[in-house]
Motif scaffolding. Structure first.
Motif, PDB file in Angstrom:
ATOM      1  N   LEU A  17      90.640  11.346  78.629  1.00  0.00           N
ATOM      2  CA  LEU A  17      91.355  11.472  79.896  1.00  0.00           C
ATOM      3  C   LEU A  17      92.695  12.175  79.712  1.00  0.00           C
ATOM      4  O   LEU A  17      93.087  13.013  80.535  1.00  0.00           O
ATOM      5  N   ILE A  18      93.391  11.857  78.645  1.00  0.00           N
ATOM      6  CA  ILE A  18      94.680  12.489  78.392  1.00  0.00           C
ATOM      7  C   ILE A  18      94.518  13.988  78.205  1.00  0.00           C
ATOM      8  O   ILE A  18      95.299  14.790  78.725  1.00  0.00           O
ATOM      9  N   VAL A  19      93.498  14.382  77.464  1.00  0.00           N
ATOM     10  CA  VAL A  19      93.236  15.808  77.255  1.00  0.00           C
ATOM     11  C   VAL A  19      93.017  16.507  78.596  1.00  0.00           C
ATOM     12  O   VAL A  19      93.532  17.603  78.842  1.00  0.00           O
ATOM     13  N   ALA A  20      92.240  15.867  79.493  1.00  0.00           N
ATOM     14  CA  ALA A  20      91.993  16.463  80.811  1.00  0.00           C
ATOM     15  C   ALA A  20      93.267  16.546  81.632  1.00  0.00           C
ATOM     16  O   ALA A  20      93.533  17.559  82.296  1.00  0.00           O
ATOM     17  N   VAL A  21      94.077  15.486  81.609  1.00  0.00           N
ATOM     18  CA  VAL A  21      95.327  15.477  82.374  1.00  0.00           C
ATOM     19  C   VAL A  21      96.270  16.561  81.870  1.00  0.00           C
ATOM     20  O   VAL A  21      96.871  17.308  82.648  1.00  0.00           O
ATOM     21  N   ILE A  22      96.414  16.669  80.532  1.00  0.00           N
ATOM     22  CA  ILE A  22      97.291  17.687  79.953  1.00  0.00           C
ATOM     23  C   ILE A  22      96.817  19.089  80.328  1.00  0.00           C
ATOM     24  O   ILE A  22      97.614  19.961  80.689  1.00  0.00           O
ATOM     25  N   GLY A  23      95.507  19.302  80.265  1.00  0.00           N
ATOM     26  CA  GLY A  23      94.983  20.624  80.614  1.00  0.00           C
ATOM     27  C   GLY A  23      95.204  20.985  82.066  1.00  0.00           C
ATOM     28  O   GLY A  23      95.367  22.158  82.404  1.00  0.00           O
ATOM     29  N   SER A  24      95.227  19.979  82.949  1.00  0.00           N
ATOM     30  CA  SER A  24      95.371  20.250  84.386  1.00  0.00           C
ATOM     31  C   SER A  24      96.822  20.364  84.829  1.00  0.00           C
ATOM     32  O   SER A  24      97.083  20.715  85.983  1.00  0.00           O
ATOM     33  N   LEU A  25      97.776  20.082  83.950  1.00  0.00           N
ATOM     34  CA  LEU A  25      99.181  20.098  84.368  1.00  0.00           C
ATOM     35  C   LEU A  25      99.647  21.475  84.815  1.00  0.00           C
ATOM     36  O   LEU A  25     100.556  21.586  85.629  1.00  0.00           O
ATOM     37  N   GLY A  26      99.049  22.541  84.288  1.00  0.00           N
ATOM     38  CA  GLY A  26      99.528  23.879  84.629  1.00  0.00           C
ATOM     39  C   GLY A  26      99.248  24.291  86.055  1.00  0.00           C
ATOM     40  O   GLY A  26     100.117  24.856  86.732  1.00  0.00           O
ATOM     41  N   ALA A  27      98.035  24.012  86.545  1.00  0.00           N
ATOM     42  CA  ALA A  27      97.617  24.552  87.839  1.00  0.00           C
ATOM     43  C   ALA A  27      98.480  24.111  89.018  1.00  0.00           C
ATOM     44  O   ALA A  27      98.924  24.944  89.811  1.00  0.00           O
ATOM     45  N   PRO A  28      98.775  22.809  89.203  1.00  0.00           N
ATOM     46  CA  PRO A  28      99.544  22.413  90.390  1.00  0.00           C
ATOM     47  C   PRO A  28     101.016  22.810  90.320  1.00  0.00           C
ATOM     48  O   PRO A  28     101.710  22.740  91.335  1.00  0.00           O
ATOM     49  N   LEU A  29     101.509  23.190  89.145  1.00  0.00           N
ATOM     50  CA  LEU A  29     102.941  23.387  88.962  1.00  0.00           C
ATOM     51  C   LEU A  29     103.357  24.850  88.943  1.00  0.00           C
ATOM     52  O   LEU A  29     104.530  25.158  88.709  1.00  0.00           O
ATOM     53  N   ILE A  30     102.428  25.760  89.179  1.00  0.00           N
ATOM     54  CA  ILE A  30     102.721  27.179  89.019  1.00  0.00           C
ATOM     55  C   ILE A  30     103.879  27.617  89.915  1.00  0.00           C
ATOM     56  O   ILE A  30     104.829  28.270  89.458  1.00  0.00           O
ATOM     57  N   THR A  31     103.832  27.258  91.191  1.00  0.00           N
ATOM     58  CA  THR A  31     104.903  27.654  92.113  1.00  0.00           C
ATOM     59  C   THR A  31     106.220  26.984  91.736  1.00  0.00           C
ATOM     60  O   THR A  31     107.279  27.630  91.723  1.00  0.00           O
TER      61      THR A  31
END
Length: 454
Positions: A17-31
């Motif tokens: 789960l941590i690996v998935a959360v870390i990988g997804s951190l980039g997409a919502p924060l781009i703006t």
């Protein structure tokens, strides 16, 4: 101190789960990153891209290192690298350090395949199968946890608070690994194929980058084709090298088995459709109503739309091991692909109310969860235990290529239906029906290819 099987299962899924959360951190924060650091959106996009590229390259390397007796050391070192990378994303440093930190975080994406190897080595057959299925689901469905959390933290306290989430969870994983992760069984030491790693580090990022660059395909088709061909030729050369190396980075000879080759082909084609719909729904619900459609959701609200995807994905992951014995690999993969197909059809014909894309996303999550949970069993049924990490790392890379292709395909279709700022709604319908065709083709592939043990 010996770790109990129950504690070990919780630890392995926690890391997944941590690996998935870390990988997804980039997409919502781009703006938010673009505003915080004063860079363009294109530059900010690299906070996602560089993590995915680092993960794609690191996964086969970790798969090989984790196949030997030093797996515990490899996991602890990689979690330490993730902690350092997470710290770089939180500290008030220039943008370049943020990219370095995101690359360090992304390099840990390959830890999931090592957790699968741990489960196969240290758990009984039934518990191992369930844990590996959950790990496969967690690596995809877990993004539904990272998206809303990072969006909420960004809205409340800024982008560094969202990245702080990564620091907290990676530090927790490192601490848990120190106490819960057992030593690997005695095996001969493995030598890292440095030549293969370097060649893959050139070819694979080139392939993923050119697949994902929608603007390149729109404006410079010739250059895009040239890069694509060059990347494919490099990968062919890498395959030839691996086949003639005594201790290869990836044992490509395993791909000669019809079941493994078929499973990876299904993962590639299925991944295209799955991520295509995921990206379409995410983009559609965030489109402002003045475009004539869409719901204008902010980052946090759009993240909440993904929660049913994760919940139903995990539900499917829990159910699949019991179903697999009754249905068999082929029927289970066909059934899960049919669920994805139903989600595509629903989104294609009904998206005027917010509940409809939410329901479609939930159905998609169930299908993706069942598909992801069924896939490892097909591969591991014909894979030696010592090669678990290596074989699953190949499948993880294939999935990355499929997801990148699906994302790029969605971008190209929507771009073709764009005359102003936003695509016409007809573009979403066209993309959805193309996804229906692609998913139906995956069903056909599953029906005709050899997926059972021979």
């Amino acid at each position: 101190m010996r770790t109990s099987p129950r504690t070990l299962v919780w630890f392995l899924v926690f890391v997944g789960l941590i690996v998935a959360v870390i990988g997804s951190l980039g997409a919502p924060l781009i703006t938010a990153v673009a505003e915080q650091y004063g860079v363009s959106l294109a530059a900010s996009q690299w906070t996602l891209t560089i993590a995915l590229l680092a993960g794609a390259v690191a996964t086969p390397v970790l798969g090989r290192l984790g196949s030997g007796p030093r797996r515990r050391t490899v996991v602890l070192v990689m979690l330490g690298v993730e902690v350092v990378g997470s710290l770089l994303t939180v500290l008030p440093l220039p943008f370049a350090f943020l990219l370095v930190g995101r690359a360090a975080q992304g390099s840990g994406l390959g830890l999931v395949v090592l957790m699968m190897a741990v489960a196969r080595d240290h758990l009984d057959e039934q518990r191992s199968a369930r844990t590996i299925a959950l790990l496969s689901v967690a690596s995809t469905a877990g993004i539904g946890i990272g998206y809303p959390l990072s969006g909420l933290l960004t809205d409340l306290a800024g982008v560094r608070a969202a990245y702080g989430l990564g620091l907290v969870v990676t530090a927790a994983a490192l601490l848990a690994a120190f106490f819960a992760l057992p030593q690997a069984p005695p095996r001969p030491s493995t030598r890292l194929d440095v030549r293969g790693a370097i060649l893959l580090a050139i070819a694979l990022p080139a392939l993923l980058l050119v697949i994902g660059q929608t603007n390149l395909w729109r404006n410079h088709v010739g250059l895009a084709i040239a890069i694509l061909v060059a990347a494919i030729l490099l990968l062919i050369g890498w395959t030839f090298l691996e086949a003639h190396t005594d201790q290869p980075l990836v044992d490509v000879r395993l791909l000669r088995h019809p079941a493994i080759a078929a499973a990876n082909l299904v993962m590639l084609t299925g991944g295209v459709g799955m991520y295509l719909l995921f990206s379409l729904i995410t983009r559609f619900v965030q489109t402002p109503a003045e475009a004539g459609y869409g719901f204008g959701l902010n980052t946090f609200q759009a993240g909440l739309v993904l929660v049913p995807f994760s919940i139903l994905g995990f539900v499917a992951g829990r159910l699949v091991p019991g179903w697999r014995e009754r249905l068999g690999a082929r029927l289970l993969l066909m059934a899960s692909t049919a669920v994805v197909l139903a989600a595509f059809v629903l989104f294609a014909v009904a998206r005027s109310h917010l509940v409809e894309p939410i329901v479609a996303n939930g159905i998609l999550g169930f299908g993706v969860g069942a598909f992801s949970a069924a896939m490892p069993a097909v591969i591991l049924a014909v894979t030696p235990a010592a090669e678990t990490a290596s074989a699953m790392s190949v499948n993880a890379v294939v999935r990355s290529v499929g997801f990148s292709t699906g994302s790029a395909l969605g971008g190209l279709i929507l771009a073709a239906h764009t005359t102003g700022v936003f695509p016409r709604e007809s573009g979403y319908g066209a993309a959805a029906w193309i996804g229906v065709a692609a998913t139906a083709a995956t069903l056909l592939i599953i029906a005709v290819l050899p997926l059972k043990r021979e």
